[in-house]
Design an enzyme around this catalytic site. Structure first.
Site, PDB file in Angstrom:
ATOM      1  CB  SER A 128       9.834   6.652  -3.685  1.00 38.04           C
ATOM      2  OG  SER A 128      11.175   6.330  -3.339  1.00 38.04           O
ATOM      3  CG  ASP A 169       5.502   5.456  -5.932  1.00 37.82           C
ATOM      4  OD1 ASP A 169       4.271   5.470  -6.070  1.00 37.82           O
ATOM      5  OD2 ASP A 169       6.123   4.527  -5.362  1.00 37.82           O
TER       6      ASP A 169
END
Ligand code: G3H
Ligand code: 13P
Ligand code: ZN
Length: 312
Positions: A50, A83
């Site tokens: 992420s 992500d």
């Protein structure tokens, strides 16, 4: 084998009626726990990063950790995925920086803007051999998606998916059918439910096209109990029942995202270790059971939820 894209993984998963696990990585112990489990079970695996993970561990460290896992586990396909990329710039940075897959998350944008930004990422990515995941519909919040049946605003609208996929050229699509991020997905007493009717309609409109489920942790209650027993405070942590995820994996869902369950597993192991060994202060001592807990969690997901053991 070198890092792979998800193309072949998803084709086999769709045809085989199983899903590939996409696990979030932030440090060495998490990378090792996940890939040791996948390697032992001969399962394909997606390691995803992420924006927060990139900020925490730095891009170069994460790429090198994943490259080390590829060397350590040469017999399984491993993809490195961004992500929830917020815009073209972060996707470009990851494409240029060695990722084999990126997600452009335009789910908070207007439909046309989501198409335009996703298309831009797809053109850049495909020219460089990288695949792209996009999102339509917003992941459910607790009240909006599960209890308020009349309010479908957060769910993916199946009528939009063909236009979105054909105009963007995207490789996979995350949809909102009632899952949500984090460890507190439902209120106590609320009945977890997923809109399998939406999933079915989306796959009817996009035959053979890989669908992605975010927010798919199950938040095992035995581990929540350990956390709370050893000084934690996670009352009412609730996830998606595993049988629902198993069902989704047999349908068009080819990628299931799991982050919170790995966090819960590590935290339970570390809290327990710290409480039982108050004099220890070598991080290797508590990170060893933490890494084992990650491995056990991922092994469980692969065998009991995803169905991808032996599919490498
Ligand atoms: O979908 C979000 C993932 O769980 C990543 O969470 O942004 O805290 O790293 P993070
Ligand atoms: P969970 O919070 O349910 O683990 O979802 C993770 C996720 O969707 C990452 O993109
Ligand atoms: Zn997500």
């Amino acid at each position: 084998m070198p890092l792979v894209t998800t193309t072949e993984m998803f084709k086999k998963a769709y045809e085989g009626g199983y899903a590939v696990g996409a696990f979030n990585v932030n440090n060495m112990e998490i990378v090792q726990g996940i890939t040791e489990a996948a390697s032992e079970l001969k399962a394909p695996v997606i390691l995803q990063v992420s924006a927060g993970a990139r900020k925490y561990a730095k891009h170069a460290y994460l790429v090198k950790l994943v490259e080390a896992a590829v060397v350590d586990c040469p017999e399984i396909p491993i993809a490195l995925h961004l992500d929830h990329g917020a815009d073209f710039e972060i996707c470009k940075s990851c494409i240029d920086g060695g990722f084999t897959s990126v997600m452009i998350d335009g789910s908070s944008r207007a439909f046309e803007d989501n198409i335009a930004e996703t298309r831009k990422v797809v053109e850049y990515a495909h020219a460089r051999g990288v695949v792209v995941e996009a999102e339509l519909g917003k992941l459910a919040g607790i009240e909006d998606a599960v209890n308020v049946a009349a309010d479908d605003a957060q769910f993916t609208n199946p009528a939009e998916v063909e236009e979105f996929v054909s105009k963007t050229g995207v490789d996979s699509l995350a949809i909102a059918i009632g899952t949500s991020h984090g460890a507190f997905k439902f209120k106590p007493g609320q009945k977890p439910q997923l809109r399998f009717d939406i999933l079915e309609e989306v796959s009817r409109r996009l035959p053979g096209f890989p669908i992605v489920l975010h927010g798919a942790s199950s938040v095992p209650q035995d581990l929540v109990k350990v956390i709370n027993q050893f000084g934690g405070a996670m009352p009412d942590a609730i996830g998606i029942p595993e049988e629902m995820l198993r069902q989704a994996a047999t349908m068009a869902v080819c990628k299931i995202n799991i982050d919170s369950d790995v966090r819960v597993a590590m935290t339970a192991a570390i809290r327990k270790y710290m409480a039982e060994n108050p004099s220890h202060f070598d991080p290797r001592q508590y990170l060893t059971p933490a890494r084992t807990a990650v491995k056990e969690m991922v092994s469980h997901k692969i065998t009991e939820v995803l169905g991808c053991a032996g599919k490498a």
